[in-house]
Design a protein around this motif. Sequence first.
Motif, PDB file in Angstrom:
ATOM      1  N   ALA A 292       0.837  -1.207   0.000  1.00  0.00           N
ATOM      2  CA  ALA A 292       0.000   0.000   0.000  1.00  0.00           C
ATOM      3  C   ALA A 292       0.877   1.264   0.000  1.00  0.00           C
ATOM      4  O   ALA A 292       0.600   2.226  -0.724  1.00  0.00           O
ATOM      5  N   GLN A 293       1.938   1.230   0.814  1.00  0.00           N
ATOM      6  CA  GLN A 293       2.872   2.371   0.866  1.00  0.00           C
ATOM      7  C   GLN A 293       3.498   2.625  -0.512  1.00  0.00           C
ATOM      8  O   GLN A 293       3.620   3.758  -0.954  1.00  0.00           O
ATOM      9  N   GLU A 294       3.899   1.531  -1.157  1.00  0.00           N
ATOM     10  CA  GLU A 294       4.533   1.656  -2.462  1.00  0.00           C
ATOM     11  C   GLU A 294       3.556   2.281  -3.464  1.00  0.00           C
ATOM     12  O   GLU A 294       3.943   3.102  -4.303  1.00  0.00           O
ATOM     13  N   MET A 295       2.286   1.892  -3.365  1.00  0.00           N
ATOM     14  CA  MET A 295       1.280   2.457  -4.264  1.00  0.00           C
ATOM     15  C   MET A 295       1.173   3.972  -4.097  1.00  0.00           C
ATOM     16  O   MET A 295       1.069   4.716  -5.071  1.00  0.00           O
ATOM     17  N   ILE A 296       1.201   4.422  -2.825  1.00  0.00           N
ATOM     18  CA  ILE A 296       1.135   5.873  -2.582  1.00  0.00           C
ATOM     19  C   ILE A 296       2.359   6.554  -3.197  1.00  0.00           C
ATOM     20  O   ILE A 296       2.242   7.553  -3.916  1.00  0.00           O
ATOM     21  N   SER A 297       3.547   6.004  -2.913  1.00  0.00           N
ATOM     22  CA  SER A 297       4.795   6.600  -3.435  1.00  0.00           C
ATOM     23  C   SER A 297       4.746   6.739  -4.948  1.00  0.00           C
ATOM     24  O   SER A 297       5.059   7.799  -5.501  1.00  0.00           O
ATOM     25  N   ILE A 298       4.373   5.649  -5.621  1.00  0.00           N
ATOM     26  CA  ILE A 298       4.397   5.669  -7.089  1.00  0.00           C
ATOM     27  C   ILE A 298       3.343   6.635  -7.628  1.00  0.00           C
ATOM     28  O   ILE A 298       3.598   7.377  -8.584  1.00  0.00           O
ATOM     29  N   ALA A 299       2.162   6.643  -7.005  1.00  0.00           N
ATOM     30  CA  ALA A 299       1.095   7.533  -7.480  1.00  0.00           C
ATOM     31  C   ALA A 299       1.540   8.991  -7.399  1.00  0.00           C
ATOM     32  O   ALA A 299       1.342   9.773  -8.338  1.00  0.00           O
ATOM     33  N   ILE A 300       2.153   9.358  -6.273  1.00  0.00           N
ATOM     34  CA  ILE A 300       2.597  10.744  -6.101  1.00  0.00           C
ATOM     35  C   ILE A 300       3.768  11.055  -7.048  1.00  0.00           C
ATOM     36  O   ILE A 300       3.833  12.128  -7.645  1.00  0.00           O
ATOM     37  N   ARG A 301       4.643  10.059  -7.219  1.00  0.00           N
ATOM     38  CA  ARG A 301       5.774  10.259  -8.116  1.00  0.00           C
ATOM     39  C   ARG A 301       5.297  10.472  -9.559  1.00  0.00           C
ATOM     40  O   ARG A 301       5.819  11.317 -10.275  1.00  0.00           O
ATOM     41  N   SER A 302       4.274   9.719  -9.971  1.00  0.00           N
ATOM     42  CA  SER A 302       3.753   9.879 -11.339  1.00  0.00           C
ATOM     43  C   SER A 302       3.281  11.320 -11.548  1.00  0.00           C
ATOM     44  O   SER A 302       3.454  11.891 -12.620  1.00  0.00           O
ATOM     45  N   LEU A 303       2.712  11.889 -10.477  1.00  0.00           N
ATOM     46  CA  LEU A 303       2.162  13.238 -10.555  1.00  0.00           C
ATOM     47  C   LEU A 303       3.280  14.285 -10.567  1.00  0.00           C
ATOM     48  O   LEU A 303       3.280  15.203 -11.394  1.00  0.00           O
ATOM     49  N   VAL A 304       4.233  14.133  -9.665  1.00  0.00           N
ATOM     50  CA  VAL A 304       5.282  15.133  -9.505  1.00  0.00           C
ATOM     51  C   VAL A 304       6.257  15.087 -10.686  1.00  0.00           C
ATOM     52  O   VAL A 304       6.647  16.122 -11.221  1.00  0.00           O
ATOM     53  N   GLU A 305       6.631  13.868 -11.094  1.00  0.00           N
ATOM     54  CA  GLU A 305       7.598  13.733 -12.196  1.00  0.00           C
ATOM     55  C   GLU A 305       6.914  13.716 -13.558  1.00  0.00           C
ATOM     56  O   GLU A 305       7.593  13.557 -14.576  1.00  0.00           O
ATOM     57  N   ARG A 306       5.572  13.818 -13.528  1.00  0.00           N
ATOM     58  CA  ARG A 306       4.784  13.822 -14.766  1.00  0.00           C
ATOM     59  C   ARG A 306       5.104  12.607 -15.653  1.00  0.00           C
ATOM     60  O   ARG A 306       5.343  12.744 -16.845  1.00  0.00           O
ATOM     61  N   ARG A 307       5.056  11.430 -15.046  1.00  0.00           N
ATOM     62  CA  ARG A 307       5.325  10.192 -15.797  1.00  0.00           C
ATOM     63  C   ARG A 307       4.104   9.303 -15.763  1.00  0.00           C
ATOM     64  O   ARG A 307       3.899   8.530 -14.823  1.00  0.00           O
ATOM     65  N   GLU A 308       3.320   9.397 -16.836  1.00  0.00           N
ATOM     66  CA  GLU A 308       2.041   8.684 -16.852  1.00  0.00           C
ATOM     67  C   GLU A 308       2.199   7.178 -16.756  1.00  0.00           C
ATOM     68  O   GLU A 308       1.345   6.486 -16.206  1.00  0.00           O
ATOM     69  N   GLU A 309       3.316   6.651 -17.299  1.00  0.00           N
ATOM     70  CA  GLU A 309       3.496   5.192 -17.310  1.00  0.00           C
ATOM     71  C   GLU A 309       3.512   4.609 -15.887  1.00  0.00           C
ATOM     72  O   GLU A 309       3.188   3.443 -15.677  1.00  0.00           O
TER      73      GLU A 309
END
Lengths: 226, 226
Positions: free
Chosen positions: B23-40
């Motif tokens: 669950a923690q990893e999901m939060i990290s990746i979701a926020i990272r996709s937003l901040v780094e603008r990486r849709e993949e």
Amino acid sequence: MERHFDEELRNLKHRLLEMADVAQEMISIAIRSLVERREELTKEVFELEDRVNHYEVELEEECIRLLSTRQPVAKDLRLITATLKIITDLERVADQAVNIAELATYLLKEPPLKPLIDIPHMATLAQRMLRNSLEAFVRHDAALAGEVCRDDDEVDRINDQIFRELLTYMMEDPKSITRAMDLILVSRNLERIADHATNIAEDVIFIEEGKNIKHHLRDEELPSSI
Amino acid sequence: MERHFDEELRNLKHRLLEMADVAQEMISIAIRSLVERREELTKEVFELEDRVNHYEVELEEECIRLLSTRQPVAKDLRLITATLKIITDLERVADQAVNIAELATYLLKEPPLKPLIDIPHMATLAQRMLRNSLEAFVRHDAALAGEVCRDDDEVDRINDQIFRELLTYMMEDPKSITRAMDLILVSRNLERIADHATNIAEDVIFIEEGKNIKHHLRDEELPSSI
């Protein structure tokens, strides 16, 4: 011996329904305060929250007491663990009603943005889902629980529709933004109440049919009354 | 005999921590996709959700099996009923991460509205709360659980601040409305993750100190490490 335990379980279900009634009343009053523009009603919602919280503590304790003194197995055990989960869902439904009442206090400070049609309709639907999910639980009615899961799609559809409509209000008139935002949040709170009803219904289907439909919910898998 | 049950409980806690890690990893990746603008990256979040759902089903079954075969009492019983509740909280945390990833897919279709500072900060805080609440649970650390409850106020404060800031964006430029709305919803999802961590922490305090602080939470009642 067994007889007395049956009575305890009946009593547990009865108290759970009482808790659900209070949560339902909170939703009704919160929506009524918004539609009838009566701010004094929001206070009633805040007062009722205390009652829901008391039920939560009392019923949780009762479940734990029954688990430790009766050491139930099979269906009785699942009934008690499901009750523990339903208590949490009902407490969060009450939280959503409190959120709606809080949003109402802001909204009633300003002139109405638009006549409220979809929101009360959505509230009625969410309340029906909640009532049906609990009835399905106490009556062991998996078909009724299946109906609740199907109703959830309709609630999601109305939620999307409300969102899109209010977005156009915001675009056209910046003065409408805060009110439109608050109404969007009311609609999301109702959608969440419907989600809690769906959680309860999924638990009922799990208890009654032994299948966990939670994460692969498809229409053809839902129990039907036909 | 007792030894084997202890091992089963240890194993249950271990699996619960694994579920929390996903669950923690999901939060990290979701926020990272937003901040780094990486849709993949959003796809990874959707894939990890399946794993959380498997943990949920498996751990719930294990709790029910332990309740019926071991018929635990006192602290062991409370540990298992608390685990049942934590499983539900973690599954909902994963849902919130999925919501954030979905919002990210919309947001990444448009140019950035503003540099994201508060949202990643809020995410870090919510994740720390989640980690601490689980550590408090497995280590029987009521003081650490108290810390989680206090951190929740800070998350609420940031959430309010983000809301107010984005509202001014919307007022000034109607073209910013959808993006600002989506960011407000991301922030609310993070706030909800913090709420789930707080639920877990309150359960820990209840197990360890036998007091239910849920509905009359005041700072002076929180256990402190001082």
